[in-house]
Design an enzyme around this catalytic site. Structure first.
Site, PDB file in Angstrom:
ATOM      1  N   ASP A  29       1.019  -1.620   0.106  1.00 38.15           N
ATOM      2  CA  ASP A  29      -0.102   0.226   0.017  1.00 38.15           C
ATOM      3  C   ASP A  29       0.954   0.932   0.027  1.00 38.15           C
ATOM      4  O   ASP A  29       0.150   2.464   0.003  1.00 38.15           O
ATOM      5  CB  ASP A  29      -1.298   0.173   1.451  1.00 38.15           C
ATOM      6  CG  ASP A  29      -2.288  -1.364   1.028  1.00 38.15           C
ATOM      7  OD1 ASP A  29      -2.611  -1.403   0.206  1.00 38.15           O
ATOM      8  OD2 ASP A  29      -2.606  -1.570   1.923  1.00 38.15           O
ATOM      9  N   ASP A  30       2.102   1.319  -0.465  1.00 36.41           N
ATOM     10  CA  ASP A  30       2.518   1.919  -0.272  1.00 36.41           C
ATOM     11  C   ASP A  30       3.036   2.896  -1.445  1.00 36.41           C
ATOM     12  O   ASP A  30       3.948   4.212  -1.791  1.00 36.41           O
ATOM     13  CB  ASP A  30       4.544   2.146   0.350  1.00 36.41           C
ATOM     14  CG  ASP A  30       4.942   3.523   0.594  1.00 36.41           C
ATOM     15  OD1 ASP A  30       4.627   3.899   0.817  1.00 36.41           O
ATOM     16  OD2 ASP A  30       5.964   2.997   0.436  1.00 36.41           O
TER      17      ASP A  30
END
Lengths: 284, 284, 284, 284
Positions: free
Chosen positions: D228-229
């Site tokens: 999720d980065d």
């Protein structure tokens, strides 16, 4: 020290435009800081805003303008060259509601709006104290059915004396005459408290309440002779529900009015707006 | 096993209403799960939605209705009692654009819309395959200037046969006759692809593009005899800019249409909407 | 003349609550103007806000409170009764950024915020002129690492002297001590310039810029001992793009800060907020 | 017949870049249809997207690429040239939730997404019927702790066989291995059901509900090795209130997921995205 300037161009679209402009700036040893362009392919139009810096001594501006004028003529361009260091002069018109003018003056003080505000003009005394707090001369020019023409003459006198570039109607509740509107094309910004073209004219919150809409809006636009019909600069909306009474609409609407008016004024001051076909291009 | 029911009430406002309703439910040993009320203080009207559960055997419903009717009469109430277990029956009307119906059918399949959909009716064959995929009978009823009356008669026949509670116009591009509209008051939901009351009628995206608005919208509403004038259920907008061409407006607008139509249908199915004075109350 | 009061109730949910409350108000001959309730079915909790008017002479308030206390005790209620005529007293805390306090003071002057503001407290002199313009006493209490405890003692002294009900941190850039926070539970509202829980702590716009988010936000919340962790009252966001530099984020963020802080303050003053489980109920 | 192509450029910023590019296109007799540029003045980087049409016979593409490569090398450019007529090939990955894939397939069918979709890959059988309806081969590749490596090998085999350009994780609920992520940099788009960086990881709606936020969000981003980065492509939010339970968050969130994922996919297919410094430039 380098100067920053903004070039705004619109012209018929054709091959080689970007190359011609970019080559010109290169010969002037200009450094492009930001550029944005738009093409209306349907109408065959080209629009560009270029922000650039360059080393320039006082006398050079004339040469730059002369040289660019030659290019512009050959390509059928309308163009404006604006130096960032010259701050536009703004006149604020207001009536009894002070939320927009209070907002604009605070933004101006905090440095958000790069302009001078030499004059506040109102048909009511309410904004006098606020203008005084921000050290801006306040002129009360009362308007009624009989004196409208003289009142506008007084307003125009002030506008001319102060070399005003932009007139901002910060909830100024008088309709300007066609003559006044024609005199300052694309130089008068109004905020209308509805999502135009819905609810043109007086009491738009009442009309929105009666129709039972689920969102209310606000619109900032350039003023033309036709009421609430000029090129739209910015719009925004907020959600309402059946629990909101008329006063809630008015209160929520004030927040929208502040936002859409201040954005329009800022964009105009940053020379980010071009208008054509009764619309606006807002350059990023 | 406890049953869940929803009571919808509107009546003239007066002291003691909430007490009377709450006391009644207490005598029925009902358990309030959710309640929302609204007062229109200007018009002196009271509205309430109560969701409650109670132990009830088959025969009890009649007694409940009889007893509540007595109270309702004494307080001049309009009221509806709906049992959650009974799913409303919905007819989907569609033409050539499939984005709304595809969205509704997928939401229905995933359990988001609690209803039965016994029939899809269209004046074009395009939606047949989609209806087939979701196992819903598809009826092609072509409409033209000559046969409008017969076509509506066929539609009404299907609606009556299937005991349809709600008709959803999922971009159905025909104007329903006044007779049809009067026959199903507050039972036909339409989506109009503009922010009403702006851009009533045909080609609203074209009109929005021509006006140069900075937001486009979409509106779901109950259908009345006056075109695009019925009680608004939901509206939403999305931002556009000068870089958006007409096709971009149409594409962005489709997302709004899906959202505002599906919300309206869901709220209707959940009995969360009351309408009065050509407006809607949307209970939470 | 009728008085208006607001009753805020929270208690374990159980059958008959609404009936009990409504019956009580009926016996007091109260006229319900507006009511909103909420049930947390998972936690088994019931919340209600009732605004009502009633004829009451001076001495009656005590009787009303005594009678309601009996009912409340039997139903295990927490409750507050607030008379609309008594305006809450608000202390504004501010540092160098003036956009929030300028906004709040203008809203107060225009009648949007029903409260008294007896004092502005700041660790910087910047807001003095603004407070002066609105005729509000300004107290400069400088804060540094060494004197934090004494500074807070001075602040508390002012708060107690003026009988302050609500402390609003209008971009006050000092972290309050745990003792201070514990002293005023649910009575200190802060605005944090991010979409919490993203970007807790210092320099949230810098962090948002570095992460490349496409929306920036702002959050108003009650202050607790844990930094930026108290019950959220309101949040809002605005769109940014790759063309926005850090300064643009800060500028756009200011508009959000004004909005979410002023909404939170207004709702608090209107007694529309109840807090439980580190969340808030915002009654309509 | 004229062809349309898109040139994407990023390079260190310097004087004369726009002139060099525009002059090159002029020598190729290209007609600029749309251009957008971005400068990161802090990092000294220049980005440009140019859509242009030109008369070109089959053999000319090689010459164009050779000539532009010379210019690009002299100016230290990264660049891509994409012909509009060549549709990218997309693989859709999905698990049990079908709302995103149903939305994408309907958009594809309606012509909104210009690509081919030769394969749907899933670890669950649920999407098989939907893929079948749209005539897209469906591959069930079950994944568990033991077989993850083999499963990814099967996926990669399909991806390579079909010459896949873009992998879209349409609520695919398995975490891809670092090897897989490294293999397809900026070629895997995921939708995360929160407003990143808030609520990274599993069960973001539960976390949002527990924190009591007033808006929920959704984020589409390129997948990198860090969960999720990756670079954020699009985000959107919707308002919730205390009346929304966890299921309401999930339901409202689905609408956001559909919107932010489909926008990201469309922009990628239109070659409107450049990524640098873990951020994205979205050209208009």
């Amino acid at each position: 020290m380098p100067k920053t300037a903004i070039l705004l161009i619109d012209c018929p679209d054709r091959k080689g435009l970007v190359a011609a402009i970019a080559n010109f700036l290169l010969t002037q040893n200009a450094n492009i800081l930001h550029a944005d362009q738009h093409q209306d392919n349907e109408l065959g139009l080209f629009f560009m805003r270029i922000e650039f810096s360059f080393e320039q001594t006082e006398g050079d501006e004339g040469a730059f303008r002369r040289d660019f004028a030659l290019l512009a003529e050959s390509l059928n361009m309308h163009w404006r060259l604006e130096y960032a260091e010259r701050k536009p002069k703004v006149a604020l018109f207001v009536s009894q509601y002070l939320h927009c003018i209070a907002d604009l003056l605070q933004r101006h003080q905090s440095g958000e709006l790069r302009c001078e505000i030499p004059v506040v003009i109102s048909n009511h005394p309410d904004a006098a104290a606020l203008a005084g707090f921000y050290n801006i001369p306040f002129h009360l020019i009362e308007v009624n059915r009989q004196n409208k023409q003289q009142a506008e003459a007084q307003q125009i006198k002030l506008i001319e004396e102060h070399g005003i570039d932009l007139i901002v109607l910060a909830r100024y509740m008088q309709i300007l005459s066609p003559e006044f509107c024609r005199r300052y094309p694309l130089r008068v910004i109004n905020v209308h408290h509805s999502f135009l073209p819905a609810f043109v004219g007086a009491k738009p919150y009442h009309a929105a309440f009666a129709r039972g809409v689920k969102l209310i809006g606000s619109t900032s636009h350039y003023v033309t002779e036709v009421l609430d019909d000029g090129p739209i600069i910015e719009q925004d909306v907020t959600r309402i529900s059946h629990t909101d009474e008329l006063d809630d609409l008015i209160q929520k609407g004030r927040d929208l009015e502040r936002l859409v008016l201040s954005r329009a004024v800022r964009w105009h001051l940053e020379r980010r707006i071009l208008s054509y076909a009764n619309k606006t291009v807002i350059f990023s």
